[in-house]
Design an enzyme around this catalytic site. Structure first.
Site, PDB file in Angstrom:
ATOM      1  N   LYS A  59      -1.810  71.572  10.443  1.00 13.67           N
ATOM      2  CA  LYS A  59      -2.628  72.772  10.662  1.00 13.67           C
ATOM      3  C   LYS A  59      -2.290  73.926   9.723  1.00 13.67           C
ATOM      4  O   LYS A  59      -3.104  74.814   9.524  1.00 13.67           O
ATOM      5  CB  LYS A  59      -2.550  73.210  12.116  1.00 13.67           C
ATOM      6  CG  LYS A  59      -3.306  72.247  13.020  1.00 13.67           C
ATOM      7  CD  LYS A  59      -3.926  72.948  14.190  1.00 13.67           C
ATOM      8  CE  LYS A  59      -4.832  72.044  14.992  1.00 13.67           C
ATOM      9  NZ  LYS A  59      -4.071  70.961  15.659  1.00 13.67           N
ATOM     10  N   SER A 310      -0.033  63.346  12.479  1.00 16.70           N
ATOM     11  CA  SER A 310      -0.540  64.710  12.315  1.00 16.70           C
ATOM     12  C   SER A 310       0.431  65.826  12.668  1.00 16.70           C
ATOM     13  O   SER A 310       0.260  66.950  12.209  1.00 16.70           O
ATOM     14  CB  SER A 310      -1.835  64.866  13.110  1.00 16.70           C
ATOM     15  OG  SER A 310      -1.651  64.479  14.456  1.00 16.70           O
TER      16      SER A 310
HETATM   17  C1  LIG Z   1      -4.639  70.023  16.317  1.00 15.84           C
HETATM   18  C2  LIG Z   1      -4.004  68.709  16.233  1.00 15.84           C
HETATM   19  C3  LIG Z   1      -4.771  67.531  16.198  1.00 15.84           C
HETATM   20  C4  LIG Z   1      -6.266  67.533  16.308  1.00 15.84           C
HETATM   21  O1  LIG Z   1      -6.870  68.218  15.230  1.00 15.84           O
HETATM   22  P1  LIG Z   1      -8.401  68.651  15.318  1.00 15.84           P
HETATM   23  O2  LIG Z   1      -8.701  69.250  13.996  1.00 15.84           O
HETATM   24  O3  LIG Z   1      -8.544  69.614  16.449  1.00 15.84           O
HETATM   25  O4  LIG Z   1      -9.170  67.407  15.600  1.00 15.84           O
HETATM   26  C5  LIG Z   1      -4.102  66.330  16.048  1.00 15.84           C
HETATM   27  N1  LIG Z   1      -2.760  66.277  15.975  1.00 15.84           N
HETATM   28  C6  LIG Z   1      -1.994  67.374  16.020  1.00 15.84           C
HETATM   29  C7  LIG Z   1      -0.520  67.226  15.928  1.00 15.84           C
HETATM   30  C8  LIG Z   1      -2.588  68.637  16.141  1.00 15.84           C
HETATM   31  O5  LIG Z   1      -1.819  69.725  16.187  1.00 15.84           O
END
Ligand SMILES: *Cc1c(COP(=O)(O)O)cnc(C)c1O
Length: 326
Positions: A59, A310
């Site tokens: 993010k 992510s």
């Molecule tokens: C926010 C987040 C997601 C999902 O991302 P989106 O853009 O809302 O689909 C997935 N994994 C992690 C670790 C996140 O912080």
């Protein structure tokens, strides 16, 4: 659902522009591979380690891309956002780097580690009750009252373009891939990743992955009607978002090949597997893509497979709870 005509959907040139914008500020995260994963799947699997990104999740990419493009006047007044945590931390850190005041609207039950980290980066936190209040309304009110710019967590062209830079780096590094598994909450990461994959590895099938209890995007994808889910119960707190957005929904329909869901016990088993085998601390939401790739439901044998890990913001106090649940 229609797309507002005033906002155009981001394209690959926006992802490339975001890559230039964040270069030298965001980490170019490593790509990990594991013999045990490859043996287990019969595929060549490449993990993009966004758990090692600044502030612990991809993010930061979107947040820095968006904040660094504010006008001088907007920067001076500051920004407001709402988030279950990782976007909040990313905005807080990006704002600290760029000298932009930031207010973060967060649910009162957000993991303590995420609240503490946001405060640590100097963000002002406004807590709300998930069951009684609507975070969008609180964000809009604060924006209005204090002249702040609202930076939503996913439904924003520069956020989506920024998130797409992780997949862009992955494909640039490992070459063409046949599949790309991406966790999905509001679909910012998924949309951006799919835009990048379509441009750089045209045959690549991009699979969005959700928790089974929060499968709104999967249902929206299948029916081409926007579905929502209210306060779903899942350990994947980063994917508890109510629905795809006005930008991410059309992008997902256009670029994503399929959606998959993973139940919480499977997700936790995958998360612990990643900790033990790859020595990578990934949070539950961060393990969604890996869980789907390892589940064996998508035919990846013999293929080259990308997986976005992510995020890695784990509250260690929750681990005993997760161990019992698994
Ligand atoms: C926010 C987040 C997601 C999902 O991302 P989106 O853009 O809302 O689909 C997935 N994994 C992690 C670790 C996140 O912080």
């Amino acid at each position: 659902m229609t797309t507002p005509t005033s906002v155009t959907l981001p394209t690959f040139s926006d992802v490339e522009s975001a890559a230039r914008q964040i270069a030298g500020v965001a980490h170019r995260t490593p790509v990990a591979a594991s013999r045990s994963v490859n043996t287990r799947t019969g595929a060549d699997v490449f993990f993009k380690c966004e758990n090692l990104q600044r502030a612990g999740a991809f993010k930061f990419r979107g947040a820095y891309n968006a904040l660094s493009r504010l006008t001088a006047d907007e920067r001076r007044r500051g920004v407001v956002t709402f988030s279950s945590g990782n976007h909040a931390q990313a905005i807080a850190l990006a704002g600290q780097i760029l000298g932009v005041p930031r207010v973060v609207v967060m649910p009162s039950d957000a993991p303590a580690v995420k609240q503490i980290a946001t405060e640590g980066y100097g963000g002002e936190i406004v807590l709300y009750d998930r069951d009684r209040e609507v975070r969008e309304a609180i964000g809009a009110r604060l924006a209005e009252e204090r002249g702040l710019t609202l930076i939503p967590p996913y439904d924003h062209p520069q956020i989506i373009a920024g998130q797409g830079t992780a997949a862009r780096e992955l494909i640039e590094e490992v070459g063409a891939i046949d599949f790309l598994f991406v966790p999905c909450g509001g679909g910012g990461l998924l949309s951006g990743s799919a835009i990048a994959a379509q441009a750089m590895a045209p045959g690549c099938k991009v699979i969005g992955v959700e928790p089974a209890a929060a499968d709104d995007a999967t249902r929206s994808f299948r029916t081409k009607q926007l579905h929502t889910v209210q306060n779903p119960k899942t350990v994947a707190d980063g994917a508890r978002t109510p629905s795809l957005g006005s930008l991410t929904f059309p992008l997902v329909l256009q670029y994503v090949s399929d959606m998959a869901t993973v139940d919480d016990p499977t997700l936790l088993r995958t998360m612990f597997y990643l900790w033990e085998r790859l020595k990578l601390v990934v949070e539950p939401t961060g393990a969604l893509g890996a869980a789907a790739a390892l589940a064996g439901t998508t035919p990846i044998r013999g293929a080259r497979v990308g997986v976005v890990l992510s995020g890695g913001n784990v509250d260690l106090l929750q681990v005993s709870e997760w161990l019992a649940f698994r």
